[in-house]
Design a protein around this motif. Structure first.
Motif, PDB file in Angstrom:
ATOM      1  N   THR A  60     -15.516   5.274  42.778  1.00 36.33           N
ATOM      2  CA  THR A  60     -14.245   5.187  42.066  1.00 36.33           C
ATOM      3  C   THR A  60     -13.444   6.472  42.219  1.00 36.33           C
ATOM      4  OG1 THR A  60     -13.204   4.689  39.925  1.00 36.33           O
ATOM      5  CG2 THR A  60     -15.252   5.952  39.885  1.00 36.33           C
ATOM      6  N   TYR A  61     -12.151   6.339  42.159  1.00 39.75           N
ATOM      7  CA  TYR A  61     -11.244   7.474  42.044  1.00 39.75           C
ATOM      8  C   TYR A  61      -9.989   6.976  41.348  1.00 39.75           C
ATOM      9  CZ  TYR A  61      -8.367   5.784  45.895  1.00 39.75           C
ATOM     10  OH  TYR A  61      -7.556   5.021  46.684  1.00 39.75           O
ATOM     11  N   ASP A  62      -9.181   7.906  40.880  1.00 38.93           N
ATOM     12  CA  ASP A  62      -7.969   7.568  40.133  1.00 38.93           C
ATOM     13  C   ASP A  62      -6.751   8.184  40.804  1.00 38.93           C
ATOM     14  OD1 ASP A  62      -9.699   6.482  38.225  1.00 38.93           O
ATOM     15  OD2 ASP A  62      -9.656   8.275  36.982  1.00 38.93           O
ATOM     16  N   GLN A  64      -2.139   8.285  39.980  1.00 39.88           N
ATOM     17  CA  GLN A  64      -1.077   7.936  39.042  1.00 39.88           C
ATOM     18  C   GLN A  64      -0.191   6.872  39.658  1.00 39.88           C
ATOM     19  OE1 GLN A  64       1.183  11.291  37.694  1.00 39.88           O
ATOM     20  NE2 GLN A  64       2.618  10.056  36.539  1.00 39.88           N
ATOM     21  N   PRO A  70      -2.578   5.897  34.729  1.00 41.43           N
ATOM     22  CA  PRO A  70      -3.646   5.947  35.734  1.00 41.43           C
ATOM     23  C   PRO A  70      -3.942   4.582  36.353  1.00 41.43           C
ATOM     24  CG  PRO A  70      -4.353   6.962  33.667  1.00 41.43           C
ATOM     25  CD  PRO A  70      -3.049   6.288  33.400  1.00 41.43           C
ATOM     26  N   HIS A  72      -7.250   3.059  38.361  1.00 34.56           N
ATOM     27  CA  HIS A  72      -8.642   3.300  38.722  1.00 34.56           C
ATOM     28  C   HIS A  72      -8.975   2.404  39.915  1.00 34.56           C
ATOM     29  CE1 HIS A  72      -8.794   5.315  34.902  1.00 34.56           C
ATOM     30  NE2 HIS A  72      -8.560   4.187  34.253  1.00 34.56           N
ATOM     31  N   CYS A  73      -9.424   3.015  41.009  1.00 36.13           N
ATOM     32  CA  CYS A  73      -9.732   2.288  42.238  1.00 36.13           C
ATOM     33  C   CYS A  73     -11.246   2.207  42.421  1.00 36.13           C
ATOM     34  CB  CYS A  73      -9.136   3.020  43.438  1.00 36.13           C
ATOM     35  SG  CYS A  73      -7.364   3.228  43.323  1.00 36.13           S
ATOM     36  N   HIS A  85      -8.685  -2.792  41.809  1.00 35.73           N
ATOM     37  CA  HIS A  85      -8.033  -1.690  41.122  1.00 35.73           C
ATOM     38  C   HIS A  85      -7.758  -2.115  39.691  1.00 35.73           C
ATOM     39  CE1 HIS A  85      -6.220   0.244  44.985  1.00 35.73           C
ATOM     40  NE2 HIS A  85      -7.479  -0.065  45.122  1.00 35.73           N
ATOM     41  N   GLN A  87      -5.136  -1.105  36.956  1.00 36.40           N
ATOM     42  CA  GLN A  87      -3.944  -0.369  36.540  1.00 36.40           C
ATOM     43  C   GLN A  87      -3.926  -0.397  35.023  1.00 36.40           C
ATOM     44  OE1 GLN A  87      -0.602  -2.106  38.570  1.00 36.40           O
ATOM     45  NE2 GLN A  87      -1.524  -1.798  40.573  1.00 36.40           N
ATOM     46  N   THR A  88      -4.139   0.753  34.402  1.00 36.80           N
ATOM     47  CA  THR A  88      -4.318   0.790  32.948  1.00 36.80           C
ATOM     48  C   THR A  88      -3.130   0.203  32.199  1.00 36.80           C
ATOM     49  OG1 THR A  88      -3.545   3.089  32.869  1.00 36.80           O
ATOM     50  CG2 THR A  88      -5.936   2.725  33.014  1.00 36.80           C
TER      51      THR A  88
END
Length: 134
Positions: A60-62, A64, A70, A72-73, A85, A87-88
């Motif tokens: 995982t990585y984030d 913007q 954020p 999150h991928c 992904h 998307q918050t």
């Protein structure tokens, strides 16, 4: 709700996902183009609880997103195929990569998003939103 099997390019990661509407949403955003190396990505939306990783673990990585929130991928740490992904800004929904699903080649295109970033030579295929769907 139908369940689909998915796998990454190298086969180290596998999953199942339940989809209400097995169709593609084409995303033309610049982030998707950079991640895929192509002109768009093939996706659909589903709930976070609708995906189950059945083999391997995801990296995982984030970053913007355009919303300022954020994203999150989640990807295979070996071949880097992007599975989904979060998307918050979208709450409990996730963006699943439909091209990685068995049977995904048969899905119809339901919509296009981030049409403002579409490459000039690409034709419009479905109802297009300039950014995320409204």
């Amino acid at each position: 709700m139908p369940t689909y099997n998915g796998h990454c390019h190298c086969g180290q990661t596998e999953w199942t996902v339940k989809l209400d509407d097995p169709s593609h949403i084409l995303c033309h955003c610049d982030a998707c183009k950079m991640l895929s190396g192509g002109e768009c990505t093939l996706n659909t939306l589903t709930g976070k609880d609708d995906i189950k990783i059945t083999k391997g673990k995801l990296g995982t990585y984030d970053y913007q997103g355009d919303s300022g929130n954020p994203v999150h991928c989640y990807y295979c740490p070996n071949c880097t195929s992007h599975v989904y992904h979060h998307q918050t800004v979208m709450g409990d929904k996730i963006v699943i990569r439909t091209a990685l699903l068995d049977g995904g080649k048969e899905f119809k295109v339901a919509a296009e998003i981030f049409g403002k970033d579409r490459l000039g030579w690409q034709p419009e295929i479905a109802k297009t939103f300039p950014g995320p769907p409204q």
